[in-house]
Write an enzyme that holds these catalytic residues in place. Structure first.
Site, short mmCIF file in Angstrom:
data_model
loop_
_atom_site.label_atom_id
_atom_site.label_comp_id
_atom_site.label_asym_id
_atom_site.label_seq_id
_atom_site.Cartn_x
_atom_site.Cartn_y
_atom_site.Cartn_z
N SER A 20 0.96 -1.21 0.01
CA SER A 20 -0.15 -0.02 0.11
C SER A 20 0.91 1.26 -0.10
CB SER A 20 -0.98 0.00 1.12
OG SER A 20 -1.26 1.27 1.49
N HIS A 45 -1.11 -0.93 -4.48
CA HIS A 45 -2.37 -0.68 -4.09
C HIS A 45 -2.23 0.83 -3.59
CE1 HIS A 45 -5.89 -1.29 -1.65
NE2 HIS A 45 -5.52 -0.36 -0.84
N ASP A 47 -3.91 3.90 -2.31
CA ASP A 47 -5.15 4.42 -1.50
C ASP A 47 -5.32 5.95 -1.48
OD1 ASP A 47 -5.71 2.27 0.31
OD2 ASP A 47 -3.62 2.53 0.88
N MET A 49 -7.78 9.04 -0.87
CA MET A 49 -8.62 9.55 0.31
C MET A 49 -8.80 10.87 0.25
SD MET A 49 -6.54 7.99 3.41
CE MET A 49 -6.02 6.16 3.72
N HIS A 78 -7.78 2.00 -4.60
CA HIS A 78 -8.71 1.95 -3.44
C HIS A 78 -9.12 3.14 -3.37
CE1 HIS A 78 -9.41 0.92 0.96
NE2 HIS A 78 -10.66 1.00 0.50
N MET A 80 -11.37 5.80 -1.53
CA MET A 80 -12.03 6.13 -0.16
C MET A 80 -12.64 7.70 -0.39
SD MET A 80 -9.29 4.32 2.36
CE MET A 80 -8.00 4.09 1.20
N MET A 149 -12.29 -4.68 4.53
CA MET A 149 -11.54 -3.63 5.28
C MET A 149 -11.50 -4.48 6.58
SD MET A 149 -10.49 -1.39 3.43
CE MET A 149 -9.61 -0.43 4.88
N ASP A 184 -7.65 -5.69 3.90
CA ASP A 184 -6.97 -4.43 3.74
C ASP A 184 -6.89 -3.84 5.13
OD1 ASP A 184 -5.39 -2.24 3.33
OD2 ASP A 184 -6.94 -1.38 1.98
C1 DX5 Z 1 -6.19 2.24 5.24
C2 DX5 Z 1 -5.79 1.76 3.87
C3 DX5 Z 1 -4.82 0.66 3.76
C4 DX5 Z 1 -3.61 1.14 4.54
C5 DX5 Z 1 -2.94 -0.34 5.45
O1 DX5 Z 1 -7.37 3.04 4.77
O2 DX5 Z 1 -7.01 1.57 3.08
O3 DX5 Z 1 -4.52 0.21 2.27
O4 DX5 Z 1 -2.43 1.63 3.82
O5 DX5 Z 1 -2.09 0.00 6.14
P1 DX5 Z 1 -1.68 -0.95 7.00
O6 DX5 Z 1 -1.04 -2.19 6.20
O7 DX5 Z 1 -0.48 -0.41 7.87
O8 DX5 Z 1 -2.77 -1.29 7.94
ZN ZN Z 2 -6.39 0.63 0.82
#
Ligand code: DX5
Ligand code: ZN
Length: 228
Positions: A20, A45, A47, A49, A78, A80, A149, A184
């Site tokens: 990630s 991956h 993320d 946000m 991903h 969010m 999640m 995740d």
């Molecule tokens: C959280 C993200 C994850 C995050 C995971 O909202 O979707 O992908 O980066 O990080 P770790 O592996 O540290 O929990």
């Molecule tokens: Zn993620």
């Protein structure tokens, strides 16, 4: 990449360890990408946000477009974000090979999932820890990837929520073998085996890779622990 090819490539890499890119060094993204690729990561991956759907901001399509210049690895985005449909074309244009949307952000996801597939990306659907897994049932045939999640989304480095294991098993029993089941949040050497036993095939790993100095060793250890 075309959808069938991306899917075949990912299925062939199971168990898939997906770093990630949230804990990476944003000042040296190209270096981190090169290191992860050399370390054997089969996919990255990403993320995204928006500070609205989740209480944190990360990066968006413009940064992903620049990341795309540095690797041919598949990008697993991903989203969010609220109203992901509005921004789909930006993420497709930026070079995302898989795009996952949250059921909590899109209560009627079928048309969005189909739009993603028509654009030759893999379509994924994600649920948060408090969302009952049964809510996924009508949408499973429209997904290439289902993401459970195992932390509340928004931040890396949180503790794994064990309830995710039951959800993974529930989905595993209802999905086809050519679909990916992803987990995740809090995935580490100590937690990954249980998620693999519950049916996960794609493991998003942030801290468990980036907190190690040797990415290659971290990926190998995680992969071995996820191999049944
Ligand atoms: C959280 C993200 C994850 C995050 C995971 O909202 O979707 O992908 O980066 O990080 P770790 O592996 O540290 O929990
Ligand atoms: Zn993620």
């Amino acid at each position: 990449m075309n959808r069938e090819k991306t899917l075949a490539r990912l299925l062939a890499s199971r168990p898939i360890i997906a770093p990630s890119m949230l804990k990476c060094d944003f000042g040296n993204l190209a270096d981190d990408i090169a290191q992860l690729e050399a370390a054997g990561a089969p996919v990255l991956h990403l993320d995204v946000m928006d500070g609205h759907f989740v209480p944190n901001l990360s990066y968006g399509a413009m940064v992903i477009e620049r990341m795309r210049e540095h690797t041919t690895l598949p990008f697993d985005a991903h989203l969010m974000i609220s109203d992901p449909e509005k921004y789909l074309k930006d993420y497709l244009k930026a070079g995302c090979d898989a795009i996952s949307i949250h059921l909590e952000a899109v209560p009627q996801p079928i048309s969005v999932l189909e739009k993603i597939r028509e654009s030759e990306a893999l379509a994924g659907l994600v649920i948060n820890p408090e969302t009952p897994v049964e809510k996924l049932e009508p949408y499973l045939p429209h997904c290439d990837l289902i993401l459970i999640m195992s932390v509340n989304p928004g931040f890396g480095g949180q503790k794994f929520i064990p309830k995710a294991l039951e959800k993974l098993s529930w989905v595993r029993q209802r999905m086809r073998d050519d679909q990916l089941l992803s987990v995740d949040g809090g995935i580490a050497f100590e937690t990954i085996a249980a998620t693999a036993q519950s049916g996960a095939t794609l493991f998003v790993c942030g801290s468990s890779i980036f907190d190690q100095s040797d990415y290659s060793q971290a990926i190998t250890n995680l992969r071995n622990a996820a191999t049944l």
